[in-house]
Design a protein around this motif. Structure first.
Motif, PDB file in Angstrom:
ATOM      1  N   ASN A 315       0.806  -1.222   0.000  1.00 37.26           N
ATOM      2  CA  ASN A 315       0.000   0.000   0.000  1.00 37.26           C
ATOM      3  C   ASN A 315       0.840   1.273   0.000  1.00 37.26           C
ATOM      4  N   THR A 316       2.079   1.186  -0.486  1.00 34.66           N
ATOM      5  CA  THR A 316       2.887   2.373  -0.739  1.00 34.66           C
ATOM      6  C   THR A 316       3.438   2.280  -2.161  1.00 34.66           C
ATOM      7  N   LYS A 317       4.093   3.332  -2.621  1.00 42.10           N
ATOM      8  CA  LYS A 317       4.481   3.411  -4.035  1.00 42.10           C
ATOM      9  C   LYS A 317       5.956   3.143  -4.310  1.00 42.10           C
ATOM     10  N   GLU A 318       6.840   3.488  -3.378  1.00 46.76           N
ATOM     11  CA  GLU A 318       8.285   3.432  -3.669  1.00 46.76           C
ATOM     12  C   GLU A 318       8.760   1.998  -3.870  1.00 46.76           C
ATOM     13  N   VAL A 319       9.479   1.778  -4.977  1.00 48.10           N
ATOM     14  CA  VAL A 319      10.060   0.472  -5.288  1.00 48.10           C
ATOM     15  C   VAL A 319      11.574   0.550  -5.077  1.00 48.10           C
ATOM     16  N   TRP A 337       5.735  -7.259   5.379  1.00 46.59           N
ATOM     17  CA  TRP A 337       4.821  -6.327   4.697  1.00 46.59           C
ATOM     18  C   TRP A 337       5.448  -5.673   3.463  1.00 46.59           C
ATOM     19  N   TYR A 338       6.547  -6.222   2.956  1.00 51.23           N
ATOM     20  CA  TYR A 338       7.130  -5.748   1.693  1.00 51.23           C
ATOM     21  C   TYR A 338       6.926  -6.828   0.637  1.00 51.23           C
ATOM     22  N   THR A 339       6.163  -6.512  -0.419  1.00 53.33           N
ATOM     23  CA  THR A 339       6.065  -7.453  -1.524  1.00 53.33           C
ATOM     24  C   THR A 339       7.397  -7.447  -2.267  1.00 53.33           C
ATOM     25  N   HIS A 340       7.816  -8.632  -2.749  1.00 49.87           N
ATOM     26  CA  HIS A 340       9.163  -8.737  -3.307  1.00 49.87           C
ATOM     27  C   HIS A 340       9.188  -9.729  -4.462  1.00 49.87           C
ATOM     28  N   ASN A 341      10.173  -9.548  -5.325  1.00 52.67           N
ATOM     29  CA  ASN A 341      10.387 -10.500  -6.414  1.00 52.67           C
ATOM     30  C   ASN A 341      11.874 -10.566  -6.752  1.00 52.67           C
ATOM     31  N   ILE A 342      12.212 -11.534  -7.589  1.00 52.87           N
ATOM     32  CA  ILE A 342      13.588 -11.652  -8.090  1.00 52.87           C
ATOM     33  C   ILE A 342      13.512 -12.031  -9.559  1.00 52.87           C
ATOM     34  N   LYS A 343      14.269 -11.306 -10.388  1.00 50.38           N
ATOM     35  CA  LYS A 343      14.248 -11.525 -11.838  1.00 50.38           C
ATOM     36  C   LYS A 343      15.657 -11.813 -12.345  1.00 50.38           C
ATOM     37  N   ASN A 344      15.761 -12.778 -13.243  1.00 48.43           N
ATOM     38  CA  ASN A 344      17.031 -13.078 -13.899  1.00 48.43           C
ATOM     39  C   ASN A 344      17.244 -12.053 -15.007  1.00 48.43           C
ATOM     40  N   ILE A 345      18.232 -11.171 -14.824  1.00 46.09           N
ATOM     41  CA  ILE A 345      18.506 -10.137 -15.827  1.00 46.09           C
ATOM     42  C   ILE A 345      19.755 -10.465 -16.636  1.00 46.09           C
ATOM     43  N   GLY A 346      20.315 -11.640 -16.412  1.00 45.72           N
ATOM     44  CA  GLY A 346      21.489 -12.055 -17.183  1.00 45.72           C
ATOM     45  C   GLY A 346      21.110 -13.026 -18.286  1.00 45.72           C
ATOM     46  N   GLU A 347      22.106 -13.527 -18.978  1.00 39.75           N
ATOM     47  CA  GLU A 347      21.874 -14.467 -20.077  1.00 39.75           C
ATOM     48  C   GLU A 347      21.998 -15.918 -19.628  1.00 39.75           C
ATOM     49  N   GLU A 348      22.723 -16.158 -18.535  1.00 39.55           N
ATOM     50  CA  GLU A 348      22.874 -17.529 -18.049  1.00 39.55           C
ATOM     51  C   GLU A 348      21.818 -17.842 -16.986  1.00 39.55           C
ATOM     52  N   GLU A 349      21.740 -19.106 -16.608  1.00 41.39           N
ATOM     53  CA  GLU A 349      20.815 -19.544 -15.570  1.00 41.39           C
ATOM     54  C   GLU A 349      21.155 -18.847 -14.246  1.00 41.39           C
ATOM     55  N   ASP A 366       0.861 -17.576   5.241  1.00 42.05           N
ATOM     56  CA  ASP A 366       1.388 -16.214   5.413  1.00 42.05           C
ATOM     57  C   ASP A 366       2.063 -15.720   4.133  1.00 42.05           C
ATOM     58  N   THR A 367       1.410 -15.955   3.005  1.00 42.24           N
ATOM     59  CA  THR A 367       1.924 -15.536   1.699  1.00 42.24           C
ATOM     60  C   THR A 367       0.793 -14.875   0.923  1.00 42.24           C
ATOM     61  N   TYR A 368       0.971 -13.582   0.611  1.00 39.94           N
ATOM     62  CA  TYR A 368      -0.066 -12.799  -0.054  1.00 39.94           C
ATOM     63  C   TYR A 368       0.491 -12.285  -1.380  1.00 39.94           C
ATOM     64  N   PHE A 369      -0.168 -12.646  -2.469  1.00 39.25           N
ATOM     65  CA  PHE A 369       0.350 -12.316  -3.790  1.00 39.25           C
ATOM     66  C   PHE A 369       0.008 -10.883  -4.174  1.00 39.25           C
ATOM     67  N   GLU A 370       1.036 -10.148  -4.561  1.00 38.34           N
ATOM     68  CA  GLU A 370       0.904  -8.739  -4.917  1.00 38.34           C
ATOM     69  C   GLU A 370       2.109  -8.372  -5.781  1.00 38.34           C
ATOM     70  N   THR A 371       1.874  -7.922  -7.003  1.00 39.06           N
ATOM     71  CA  THR A 371       2.997  -7.564  -7.872  1.00 39.06           C
ATOM     72  C   THR A 371       3.710  -6.335  -7.351  1.00 39.06           C
ATOM     73  N   VAL A 372       5.002  -6.330  -7.474  1.00 36.86           N
ATOM     74  CA  VAL A 372       5.787  -5.202  -6.977  1.00 36.86           C
ATOM     75  C   VAL A 372       5.511  -3.947  -7.798  1.00 36.86           C
ATOM     76  N   GLN A 373       5.540  -4.083  -9.104  1.00 36.61           N
ATOM     77  CA  GLN A 373       5.456  -2.915  -9.981  1.00 36.61           C
ATOM     78  C   GLN A 373       4.040  -2.376 -10.152  1.00 36.61           C
ATOM     79  N   ASN A 374       3.052  -3.267 -10.242  1.00 35.62           N
ATOM     80  CA  ASN A 374       1.715  -2.811 -10.622  1.00 35.62           C
ATOM     81  C   ASN A 374       0.669  -2.992  -9.544  1.00 35.62           C
TER      82      ASN A 374
END
Length: 376
Positions: A315-319, A337-349, A366-374
């Motif tokens: 319920n806040t905006k700053e990423v 209370w911080y929604t979080h994700n991890i993305k592979n930004i490289g070319e290898e596994e 105790d897991t609530y799904f909420e996209t970080v960006q949107n």
């Protein structure tokens, strides 16, 4: 579906209650409140008219002039009473009072007098009223030097300051999420107790709390070690402490690599507490996560590949964005209370190690799904 309004929804308790209620979308509809409503009789009455339940949390807790504190808190209640009379409806009113009611100070008197005024209104209007007498509240994101001594200690320890104890008192405490759950239970099971005493969930001397927090600083903040957390209070206190760490300056925490002719050895996670360790592989361009926890303690550690970890407080905006590279193994810990994700930004596994302080329980995830960006 009950329509819930919370005065002071942006305050310490109000924020946690608002967030907890927002997760119960099938039961409740939140009617947003703005503090500007107290400056307009019409706006406040219109808001009251929309509510089936009003939780009155808005109040001043501290002021250099105790008389200003008393007058302000009574004025807020009087404005709410006038709005209730103007609106012509009789919602269930829940009032947050304090165990300081019985102390000889103007803050306690403002709470006791206000509770009496609301009880009188409810009796005259056949309305439901619950006056909750609440012990000391602590938890993540509290305002230091204002909400609690624990908030002040955590802020000082995480910012290189030295806390001092003026008087070593014995505190009866309740964690803010536990209080929010207590209020939701009162909403769900209408309680007409005008002097409902909320039980504390833990008790401790101020000096004992400070010693524990100093241990958290020494082990976790300075050495990266998860301390022993033998009970629920310890977990709640640790999650409170972690919320005062500036993630932008502390993470990602880079680990020391011990290299010789055989290769490299890295100590990943040091624990005085149990839990579960897992690992994942993630294909290039793929994102994992986009969820948050309200009590779990979690660490993401990248050992191969390149990743970006993103965090956003619910319920806040700053990423917050953290780039990690397996060539320099490092980790980021997830605050509650911080929604979080991890993305592979490289070319290898991407290879990631995960540690969490409790096993997954499908009955209580105790897991609530909420996209970080949107999600906001």
């Amino acid at each position: 579906m009950k329509r819930i309004g919370i005065t002071g929804q942006n305050g310490f308790v109000g924020t946690h209650l608002f967030n907890k209620v927002s997760l119960l979308k099938e039961e409740y509809l939140l009617i947003p409140f703005s503090r500007s409503y107290f400056d307009s009789e019409t706006a406040l009455a219109d808001w009251v008219k929309e509510c089936d339940v009003i939780v009155h949390l808005a109040a001043v807790n501290r002021d250099p002039d105790p008389q200003v504190l008393y007058d302000t808190n009574l004025a807020l209640i009087q404005k709410l009473l006038k709005a209730l009379n103007m609106a012509g409806n009789s919602p269930h009113v829940i009032f947050s009072s304090s165990t300081q009611e019985e102390r000889d100070n103007l803050y306690g008197r403002s709470k006791k007098t206000g509770r009496g005024l609301l009880e009188e209104w409810a009796g005259n209007n056949q309305a439901s009223f619950t006056g909750m007498v609440i012990p000391n509240v602590f938890g993540p994101f509290g305002k230091p030097f204002y909400n609690s001594v624990i908030a002040t200690f955590c802020h000082q320890l995480c910012n290189g300051l030295s806390p001092k104890i003026d008087q070593d008192g014995f505190l009866k405490l309740i964690y803010v999420d536990e209080l929010a759950e207590e209020i939701i239970n009162v909403i769900r099971n209408v309680n007409n107790d005008a002097a409902y005493e909320v039980r504390s969930t833990s008790e401790s001397y101020v000096s004992e709390i400070l010693l524990r927090l100093m241990q958290f600083k020494r082990l976790y903040l300075e050495q990266g070690i998860f301390p022993e957390l033998p009970d629920k209070f310890s977990i709640n206190l640790f999650n409170t402490f972690r919320s005062y760490i500036d993630h932008r300056t502390y993470f990602p925490f880079k680990l020391k690599q011990h290299a010789d002719n055989r290769g490299v050895f890295v100590e990943m996670i040091k624990l005085e507490v149990g839990g579960q360790v897992s690992f994942s592989t993630t294909h290039s361009g793929i994102t994992r996560g986009n969820h948050f926890h309200t009590r779990k303690i979690e660490r993401f550690l990248v050992i191969k590949g390149k990743a970006v970890i993103q965090l956003r407080r619910y319920n806040t905006k700053e990423v917050l964005n953290f780039e990690l590279d397996g060539n320099e193994p490092s980790y980021v810990d997830m605050p509650v209370w911080y929604t979080h994700n991890i993305k592979n930004i490289g070319e290898e596994e991407l290879y990631t190690i995960f540690w969490i302080n409790e096993f997954f329980d499908p009955e209580d995830p105790d897991t609530y799904f909420e996209t970080v960006q949107n999600g906001f």
